[in-house]
Design an enzyme around this catalytic site. Structure first.
Site, PDB file in Angstrom:
ATOM      1  N   LYS A 186       2.794   1.593   9.304  1.00 32.41           N
ATOM      2  CA  LYS A 186       2.170   1.605  10.469  1.00 32.41           C
ATOM      3  C   LYS A 186       3.004   1.213  11.679  1.00 32.41           C
ATOM      4  O   LYS A 186       3.881   0.328  11.359  1.00 32.41           O
ATOM      5  CB  LYS A 186       0.796   1.003  10.233  1.00 32.41           C
ATOM      6  CG  LYS A 186       0.175   1.351   9.168  1.00 32.41           C
ATOM      7  CD  LYS A 186      -0.415   2.909   9.098  1.00 32.41           C
ATOM      8  CE  LYS A 186      -1.519   2.934   8.092  1.00 32.41           C
ATOM      9  NZ  LYS A 186      -1.798   4.244   7.592  1.00 32.41           N
TER      10      LYS A 186
HETATM   11  C1  PLP Z   1      -3.086   4.135   6.603  1.00 33.90           C
HETATM   12  C2  PLP Z   1      -4.449   4.722   6.881  1.00 33.90           C
HETATM   13  C3  PLP Z   1      -5.756   4.141   6.331  1.00 33.90           C
HETATM   14  C4  PLP Z   1      -5.758   2.992   5.289  1.00 33.90           C
HETATM   15  O1  PLP Z   1      -4.797   2.263   5.415  1.00 33.90           O
HETATM   16  P1  PLP Z   1      -4.293   1.299   4.072  1.00 33.90           P
HETATM   17  O2  PLP Z   1      -4.212   0.205   4.674  1.00 33.90           O
HETATM   18  O3  PLP Z   1      -3.429   2.035   3.250  1.00 33.90           O
HETATM   19  O4  PLP Z   1      -5.825   1.268   3.096  1.00 33.90           O
HETATM   20  C5  PLP Z   1      -6.782   4.714   6.795  1.00 33.90           C
HETATM   21  N1  PLP Z   1      -6.872   5.591   7.638  1.00 33.90           N
HETATM   22  C6  PLP Z   1      -5.667   6.294   8.467  1.00 33.90           C
HETATM   23  C7  PLP Z   1      -5.908   7.523   9.266  1.00 33.90           C
HETATM   24  C8  PLP Z   1      -4.541   5.802   7.730  1.00 33.90           C
HETATM   25  O5  PLP Z   1      -3.480   6.240   8.355  1.00 33.90           O
END
Ligand code: PLP
Length: 374
Positions: A186
Protein backbone atom coordinates in the site's frame (compact mmCIF):
# COMPACT_ATOMS: atom_id res chain seq x y z
CA UNK A 1 15.63 -3.54 -19.18
CA UNK A 2 13.31 -5.00 -16.53
CA UNK A 3 10.80 -2.81 -14.70
CA UNK A 4 9.27 -4.23 -11.51
CA UNK A 5 5.60 -3.65 -10.71
CA UNK A 6 6.65 -2.21 -7.35
CA UNK A 7 10.02 -1.56 -5.69
CA UNK A 8 9.70 -1.94 -1.94
CA UNK A 9 13.45 -2.36 -1.41
CA UNK A 10 13.96 1.28 -2.39
CA UNK A 11 11.55 2.32 0.38
CA UNK A 12 13.31 0.15 2.96
CA UNK A 13 16.70 1.55 1.94
CA UNK A 14 15.46 5.07 2.73
CA UNK A 15 14.21 4.22 6.22
CA UNK A 16 16.57 1.49 7.44
CA UNK A 17 18.84 3.78 9.46
CA UNK A 18 15.83 5.17 11.36
CA UNK A 19 14.16 1.83 11.97
CA UNK A 20 17.02 -0.46 12.99
CA UNK A 21 17.91 1.24 16.32
CA UNK A 22 14.24 1.21 17.35
CA UNK A 23 13.92 -2.48 16.42
CA UNK A 24 17.02 -3.21 18.48
CA UNK A 25 15.49 -1.40 21.43
CA UNK A 26 12.19 -3.30 21.04
CA UNK A 27 14.06 -6.61 20.90
CA UNK A 28 16.13 -5.76 23.94
CA UNK A 29 13.18 -4.61 26.02
CA UNK A 30 10.77 -7.23 24.58
CA UNK A 31 8.26 -4.45 24.04
CA UNK A 32 6.22 -6.29 21.43
CA UNK A 33 2.61 -5.51 22.35
CA UNK A 34 1.45 -1.90 22.55
CA UNK A 35 3.86 0.66 23.96
CA UNK A 36 4.98 4.12 23.00
CA UNK A 37 5.93 3.29 19.40
CA UNK A 38 2.38 2.14 18.71
CA UNK A 39 0.87 5.08 20.61
CA UNK A 40 3.14 7.46 18.71
CA UNK A 41 2.22 6.08 15.32
CA UNK A 42 -1.51 6.12 16.10
CA UNK A 43 -1.31 9.79 17.10
CA UNK A 44 0.74 10.73 14.03
CA UNK A 45 -1.50 8.86 11.61
CA UNK A 46 -4.68 10.36 13.11
CA UNK A 47 -3.12 13.82 12.62
CA UNK A 48 -2.09 12.98 9.06
CA UNK A 49 -5.63 11.92 8.11
CA UNK A 50 -7.30 14.65 10.15
CA UNK A 51 -9.31 12.57 12.61
CA UNK A 52 -9.32 12.41 16.40
CA UNK A 53 -8.65 8.67 16.77
CA UNK A 54 -6.57 6.00 15.07
CA UNK A 55 -6.66 2.45 16.45
CA UNK A 56 -3.94 0.17 15.09
CA UNK A 57 -5.05 -3.38 14.26
CA UNK A 58 -3.54 -6.54 12.79
CA UNK A 59 -4.40 -6.01 9.11
CA UNK A 60 -6.76 -4.18 6.79
CA UNK A 61 -9.38 -6.93 6.63
CA UNK A 62 -9.72 -6.90 10.43
CA UNK A 63 -9.89 -3.10 10.24
CA UNK A 64 -12.89 -3.23 7.88
CA UNK A 65 -14.60 -5.85 10.05
CA UNK A 66 -14.02 -3.92 13.28
CA UNK A 67 -15.15 -0.67 11.66
CA UNK A 68 -18.35 -2.30 10.40
CA UNK A 69 -19.07 -3.81 13.82
CA UNK A 70 -18.40 -0.43 15.47
CA UNK A 71 -20.90 1.10 13.03
CA UNK A 72 -23.48 -1.37 14.34
CA UNK A 73 -23.50 -3.94 11.53
CA UNK A 74 -24.98 -7.19 12.86
CA UNK A 75 -25.50 -10.71 11.49
CA UNK A 76 -28.15 -10.65 8.76
CA UNK A 77 -27.71 -6.96 7.93
CA UNK A 78 -27.01 -5.98 4.34
CA UNK A 79 -23.89 -3.96 3.53
CA UNK A 80 -23.55 -2.35 0.11
CA UNK A 81 -20.08 -2.60 -1.47
CA UNK A 82 -18.69 -2.08 -4.97
CA UNK A 83 -18.22 -5.26 -7.01
CA UNK A 84 -14.82 -4.04 -8.21
CA UNK A 85 -12.66 -4.13 -5.07
CA UNK A 86 -10.20 -6.43 -3.34
CA UNK A 87 -12.11 -9.37 -1.84
CA UNK A 88 -11.18 -8.25 1.72
CA UNK A 89 -13.97 -5.65 1.66
CA UNK A 90 -16.55 -8.42 1.20
CA UNK A 91 -14.84 -10.88 3.54
CA UNK A 92 -15.09 -8.38 6.39
CA UNK A 93 -18.86 -8.20 5.85
CA UNK A 94 -19.18 -11.99 5.62
CA UNK A 95 -17.17 -12.60 8.77
CA UNK A 96 -19.76 -10.69 10.76
CA UNK A 97 -22.50 -12.87 9.31
CA UNK A 98 -23.81 -9.87 7.40
CA UNK A 99 -24.56 -10.01 3.67
CA UNK A 100 -22.44 -8.19 1.09
CA UNK A 101 -24.70 -6.55 -1.50
CA UNK A 102 -22.68 -5.82 -4.63
CA UNK A 103 -23.23 -2.77 -6.82
CA UNK A 104 -21.66 -1.69 -10.09
CA UNK A 105 -19.04 1.02 -10.54
CA UNK A 106 -19.10 4.10 -12.76
CA UNK A 107 -17.59 3.89 -16.21
CA UNK A 108 -15.18 6.85 -15.87
CA UNK A 109 -13.38 6.12 -12.59
CA UNK A 110 -14.46 2.55 -11.74
CA UNK A 111 -15.57 3.80 -8.30
CA UNK A 112 -18.78 2.76 -6.50
CA UNK A 113 -21.78 4.21 -8.39
CA UNK A 114 -24.13 6.23 -6.10
CA UNK A 115 -27.17 5.60 -8.33
CA UNK A 116 -26.55 1.86 -8.09
CA UNK A 117 -26.18 2.19 -4.32
CA UNK A 118 -29.57 3.86 -4.02
CA UNK A 119 -31.20 1.12 -6.14
CA UNK A 120 -29.73 -1.58 -3.88
CA UNK A 121 -31.09 -0.23 -0.59
CA UNK A 122 -33.63 -2.45 1.19
CA UNK A 123 -35.19 -2.50 4.65
CA UNK A 124 -32.25 -4.64 5.80
CA UNK A 125 -29.47 -2.33 4.55
CA UNK A 126 -27.32 -1.11 7.40
CA UNK A 127 -24.21 0.41 5.86
CA UNK A 128 -22.46 1.47 2.66
CA UNK A 129 -18.74 0.84 2.17
CA UNK A 130 -17.25 3.30 -0.31
CA UNK A 131 -13.91 1.91 -1.48
CA UNK A 132 -11.47 4.66 -2.44
CA UNK A 133 -10.10 2.51 -5.23
CA UNK A 134 -6.72 2.92 -6.96
CA UNK A 135 -5.89 6.00 -4.84
CA UNK A 136 -8.83 8.34 -5.31
CA UNK A 137 -11.87 8.97 -3.19
CA UNK A 138 -15.32 7.66 -4.03
CA UNK A 139 -18.08 10.28 -4.58
CA UNK A 140 -18.61 11.05 -0.91
CA UNK A 141 -20.98 14.03 -1.26
CA UNK A 142 -23.52 11.83 -3.04
CA UNK A 143 -22.97 8.82 -0.80
CA UNK A 144 -23.19 10.81 2.43
CA UNK A 145 -26.43 12.40 1.27
CA UNK A 146 -27.88 8.96 0.40
CA UNK A 147 -26.76 7.61 3.78
CA UNK A 148 -28.41 10.50 5.55
CA UNK A 149 -31.66 10.16 3.62
CA UNK A 150 -31.99 6.43 4.37
CA UNK A 151 -30.42 6.44 7.85
CA UNK A 152 -27.41 4.31 6.85
CA UNK A 153 -23.83 4.24 8.14
CA UNK A 154 -20.82 5.06 5.94
CA UNK A 155 -17.78 2.88 6.60
CA UNK A 156 -14.90 3.89 4.33
CA UNK A 157 -12.47 1.34 2.95
CA UNK A 158 -9.43 3.63 2.71
CA UNK A 159 -6.83 0.89 2.13
CA UNK A 160 -5.75 2.26 -1.26
CA UNK A 161 -6.02 5.98 -0.55
CA UNK A 162 -3.61 7.05 2.19
CA UNK A 163 -3.28 10.80 1.76
CA UNK A 164 -5.93 11.13 -0.97
CA UNK A 165 -8.48 13.88 -0.58
CA UNK A 166 -11.58 15.37 -2.12
CA UNK A 167 -13.45 18.65 -1.58
CA UNK A 168 -14.75 17.54 1.85
CA UNK A 169 -11.50 16.20 3.31
CA UNK A 170 -8.99 13.35 3.38
CA UNK A 171 -9.94 9.75 2.68
CA UNK A 172 -10.42 8.11 6.05
CA UNK A 173 -12.14 11.14 7.57
CA UNK A 174 -15.22 11.23 5.32
CA UNK A 175 -17.67 8.90 7.08
CA UNK A 176 -18.52 7.74 10.57
CA UNK A 177 -15.60 5.35 10.65
CA UNK A 178 -12.90 4.22 8.22
CA UNK A 179 -10.58 1.26 7.79
CA UNK A 180 -7.17 1.17 6.22
CA UNK A 181 -4.49 -1.43 5.49
CA UNK A 182 -0.73 -1.16 5.83
CA UNK A 183 -0.06 -4.26 3.74
CA UNK A 184 3.51 -3.76 2.42
CA UNK A 185 2.40 -2.77 -1.09
CA UNK A 186 0.00 0.00 0.00
CA UNK A 187 1.06 3.66 -0.24
CA UNK A 188 1.92 3.44 3.46
CA UNK A 189 3.11 -0.12 3.99
CA UNK A 190 4.44 -2.01 7.01
CA UNK A 191 7.07 -4.76 7.10
CA UNK A 192 4.28 -7.34 7.23
CA UNK A 193 0.56 -7.14 7.95
CA UNK A 194 -0.97 -4.16 9.75
CA UNK A 195 -4.03 -1.94 9.57
CA UNK A 196 -5.98 0.76 11.39
CA UNK A 197 -9.45 2.08 12.13
CA UNK A 198 -10.01 5.85 12.00
CA UNK A 199 -12.81 7.89 13.51
CA UNK A 200 -13.78 11.13 15.22
CA UNK A 201 -16.17 9.30 17.53
CA UNK A 202 -14.58 8.46 20.93
CA UNK A 203 -17.12 5.66 21.52
CA UNK A 204 -16.29 4.01 18.20
CA UNK A 205 -12.55 4.22 18.96
CA UNK A 206 -13.08 2.72 22.41
CA UNK A 207 -15.27 -0.07 21.03
CA UNK A 208 -12.74 -1.01 18.31
CA UNK A 209 -9.84 -1.06 20.76
CA UNK A 210 -11.84 -3.22 23.15
CA UNK A 211 -13.08 -5.62 20.46
CA UNK A 212 -9.58 -6.03 18.99
CA UNK A 213 -8.18 -6.94 22.40
CA UNK A 214 -10.42 -9.92 23.22
CA UNK A 215 -13.35 -7.68 24.15
CA UNK A 216 -11.31 -6.36 27.00
CA UNK A 217 -10.18 -2.95 28.22
CA UNK A 218 -8.98 -4.21 31.62
CA UNK A 219 -6.88 -7.36 31.64
CA UNK A 220 -9.05 -10.50 32.06
CA UNK A 221 -12.25 -8.47 32.23
CA UNK A 222 -14.06 -9.48 29.02
CA UNK A 223 -17.05 -7.29 28.15
CA UNK A 224 -17.90 -9.09 24.91
CA UNK A 225 -16.59 -11.83 22.64
CA UNK A 226 -13.82 -10.07 20.76
CA UNK A 227 -10.95 -10.98 18.51
CA UNK A 228 -7.18 -10.56 18.74
CA UNK A 229 -6.14 -7.87 16.29
CA UNK A 230 -3.49 -5.37 17.33
CA UNK A 231 -0.79 -3.39 15.57
CA UNK A 232 2.52 -5.13 16.37
CA UNK A 233 5.03 -2.82 18.04
CA UNK A 234 7.73 -3.83 15.50
CA UNK A 235 5.58 -2.38 12.71
CA UNK A 236 5.23 1.04 14.33
CA UNK A 237 8.76 2.41 13.68
CA UNK A 238 8.53 1.29 10.03
CA UNK A 239 5.18 3.03 9.64
CA UNK A 240 6.39 6.17 11.45
CA UNK A 241 9.47 6.46 9.22
CA UNK A 242 7.42 5.93 6.05
CA UNK A 243 4.66 8.30 7.23
CA UNK A 244 7.23 11.10 7.48
CA UNK A 245 7.88 10.55 3.77
CA UNK A 246 4.35 9.79 2.65
CA UNK A 247 3.44 13.24 1.30
CA UNK A 248 6.69 13.32 -0.71
CA UNK A 249 6.19 9.74 -1.93
CA UNK A 250 2.59 10.48 -2.94
CA UNK A 251 3.83 13.59 -4.77
CA UNK A 252 6.35 11.40 -6.62
CA UNK A 253 3.53 9.03 -7.61
CA UNK A 254 1.57 12.02 -8.90
CA UNK A 255 4.51 13.12 -11.04
CA UNK A 256 4.88 9.59 -12.38
CA UNK A 257 1.14 9.41 -13.16
CA UNK A 258 1.19 12.70 -15.09
CA UNK A 259 4.19 11.45 -17.02
CA UNK A 260 2.41 8.22 -18.03
CA UNK A 261 -0.66 10.22 -19.04
CA UNK A 262 1.47 12.56 -21.13
CA UNK A 263 3.44 9.74 -22.78
CA UNK A 264 0.20 7.93 -23.63
CA UNK A 265 -1.73 11.01 -24.80
CA UNK A 266 -1.38 10.14 -28.48
CA UNK A 267 -1.85 6.41 -28.13
CA UNK A 268 -5.52 5.75 -28.94
CA UNK A 269 -5.18 2.02 -28.14
CA UNK A 270 -4.57 2.85 -24.47
CA UNK A 271 -7.25 4.52 -22.34
CA UNK A 272 -5.55 6.39 -19.49
CA UNK A 273 -7.15 6.75 -16.02
CA UNK A 274 -9.12 9.90 -15.19
CA UNK A 275 -9.18 11.86 -11.94
CA UNK A 276 -12.56 12.80 -10.52
CA UNK A 277 -13.01 16.62 -10.38
CA UNK A 278 -11.99 17.94 -6.95
CA UNK A 279 -10.01 14.80 -6.12
CA UNK A 280 -6.37 14.69 -5.16
CA UNK A 281 -5.35 11.21 -6.31
CA UNK A 282 -2.47 9.38 -4.57
CA UNK A 283 -2.12 6.85 -7.41
CA UNK A 284 -1.95 3.63 -5.45
CA UNK A 285 -2.36 2.10 -8.91
CA UNK A 286 -2.15 3.52 -12.43
CA UNK A 287 -4.81 1.56 -14.31
CA UNK A 288 -5.11 1.83 -18.09
CA UNK A 289 -7.59 0.02 -20.31
CA UNK A 290 -6.70 -1.87 -23.48
CA UNK A 291 -8.31 -4.35 -25.88
CA UNK A 292 -6.94 -7.91 -25.80
CA UNK A 293 -5.68 -7.21 -22.30
CA UNK A 294 -4.54 -10.75 -21.49
CA UNK A 295 -2.34 -10.85 -24.57
CA UNK A 296 -0.95 -7.37 -23.87
CA UNK A 297 -0.18 -8.46 -20.31
CA UNK A 298 1.62 -11.56 -21.57
CA UNK A 299 3.66 -9.49 -24.05
CA UNK A 300 4.65 -7.07 -21.28
CA UNK A 301 5.62 -9.95 -19.04
CA UNK A 302 7.82 -11.41 -21.77
CA UNK A 303 9.47 -7.99 -22.17
CA UNK A 304 10.27 -7.84 -18.45
CA UNK A 305 7.58 -5.31 -17.48
CA UNK A 306 5.77 -6.08 -14.23
CA UNK A 307 2.15 -5.22 -14.97
CA UNK A 308 -0.87 -6.61 -13.06
CA UNK A 309 -4.69 -6.67 -12.94
CA UNK A 310 -6.79 -5.11 -10.17
CA UNK A 311 -8.98 -7.08 -10.21
CA UNK A 312 -9.38 -9.86 -12.77
CA UNK A 313 -12.71 -11.16 -11.41
CA UNK A 314 -15.54 -8.96 -10.14
CA UNK A 315 -16.50 -10.34 -6.73
CA UNK A 316 -19.91 -11.72 -7.76
CA UNK A 317 -18.17 -14.02 -10.26
CA UNK A 318 -15.65 -15.46 -7.76
CA UNK A 319 -16.16 -19.00 -6.46
CA UNK A 320 -16.09 -17.54 -2.95
CA UNK A 321 -19.27 -15.53 -3.59
CA UNK A 322 -21.03 -17.82 -6.05
CA UNK A 323 -23.45 -18.72 -3.25
CA UNK A 324 -25.03 -15.26 -3.26
CA UNK A 325 -26.84 -16.03 -6.52
CA UNK A 326 -25.56 -13.25 -8.74
CA UNK A 327 -25.29 -13.87 -12.48
CA UNK A 328 -22.78 -12.86 -15.15
CA UNK A 329 -24.04 -9.73 -16.89
CA UNK A 330 -25.50 -8.19 -13.74
CA UNK A 331 -22.74 -5.59 -13.37
CA UNK A 332 -21.89 -4.65 -16.94
CA UNK A 333 -19.46 -1.80 -16.20
CA UNK A 334 -17.29 -3.78 -13.78
CA UNK A 335 -17.48 -6.92 -15.92
CA UNK A 336 -16.41 -5.17 -19.10
CA UNK A 337 -13.67 -3.20 -17.27
CA UNK A 338 -12.32 -6.43 -15.74
CA UNK A 339 -11.47 -7.62 -19.27
CA UNK A 340 -9.67 -4.38 -20.18
CA UNK A 341 -7.91 -3.05 -17.06
CA UNK A 342 -4.15 -3.22 -16.73
CA UNK A 343 -2.11 -1.76 -13.84
CA UNK A 344 1.26 -0.37 -14.95
CA UNK A 345 4.31 -0.24 -12.64
CA UNK A 346 3.69 2.49 -10.05
CA UNK A 347 5.77 3.33 -6.99
CA UNK A 348 7.42 6.48 -5.59
CA UNK A 349 10.90 5.57 -6.81
CA UNK A 350 9.81 4.93 -10.40
CA UNK A 351 12.06 6.94 -12.73
CA UNK A 352 11.28 8.70 -16.01
CA UNK A 353 13.66 6.32 -17.80
CA UNK A 354 11.84 3.25 -16.55
CA UNK A 355 8.48 4.79 -17.46
CA UNK A 356 9.71 5.42 -21.00
CA UNK A 357 10.57 1.72 -21.24
CA UNK A 358 7.14 0.71 -19.91
CA UNK A 359 5.34 2.96 -22.40
CA UNK A 360 7.48 1.84 -25.34
CA UNK A 361 6.80 -1.82 -24.55
CA UNK A 362 3.10 -1.11 -24.02
CA UNK A 363 2.84 0.59 -27.41
CA UNK A 364 4.67 -2.31 -29.07
CA UNK A 365 2.46 -4.86 -27.31
CA UNK A 366 -0.85 -3.15 -28.16
CA UNK A 367 0.22 -2.69 -31.79
CA UNK A 368 1.23 -6.34 -32.07
CA UNK A 369 -1.94 -7.78 -30.57
CA UNK A 370 -4.23 -5.51 -32.62
CA UNK A 371 -2.51 -6.62 -35.80
CA UNK A 372 -2.71 -10.23 -34.63
CA UNK A 373 -6.39 -9.90 -33.81
CA UNK A 374 -7.34 -8.87 -37.34
C1 PLP B 1 -5.47 -4.24 0.82
C2 PLP B 1 -6.92 -4.02 0.90
C3 PLP B 1 -7.70 -4.46 2.00
C4 PLP B 1 -7.25 -5.38 3.09
O1 PLP B 1 -6.03 -5.32 3.52
P1 PLP B 1 -5.19 -6.48 4.23
O2 PLP B 1 -4.30 -5.66 5.10
O3 PLP B 1 -4.48 -7.21 3.16
O4 PLP B 1 -6.09 -7.34 5.02
C5 PLP B 1 -9.04 -4.10 2.04
N1 PLP B 1 -9.59 -3.38 1.06
C6 PLP B 1 -8.90 -2.96 -0.02
C7 PLP B 1 -9.59 -2.16 -1.06
C8 PLP B 1 -7.54 -3.28 -0.15
O5 PLP B 1 -6.88 -2.88 -1.23
Amino acid sequence: MRVPFIDLAAQQAEIAQEVLPVWEMLLTTAGFIGGEQVDGFEREYADFIGVDYCVGVGNGTDAVELALRAAGVCPGDEVIIPVNTFIATAEAVSRIGAVPVFVDVDVDYLLIDPAAVEDAITARTRAIVPVHLYGQTAPMEELNSIAERYGLEIVEDAAQSQGASCRVGRAGSLGRVAATSFYPGKNLGAAGDAGAVLTNDPEVAKFVRNLGAHGSSIKYVHDRVGINSRLDAVQAPVLRAKLRRLDAWNAARRVAASRYTELLADVPEVRVPLVRPGNEDVWHLYVVQVEERDRVLAELGAAGIGAAIHYPTPLHLTAAYSGLGYRAGEFPVAESAAKRILSLPMFPHLTADLQAVVVAELITATARVTVGAR
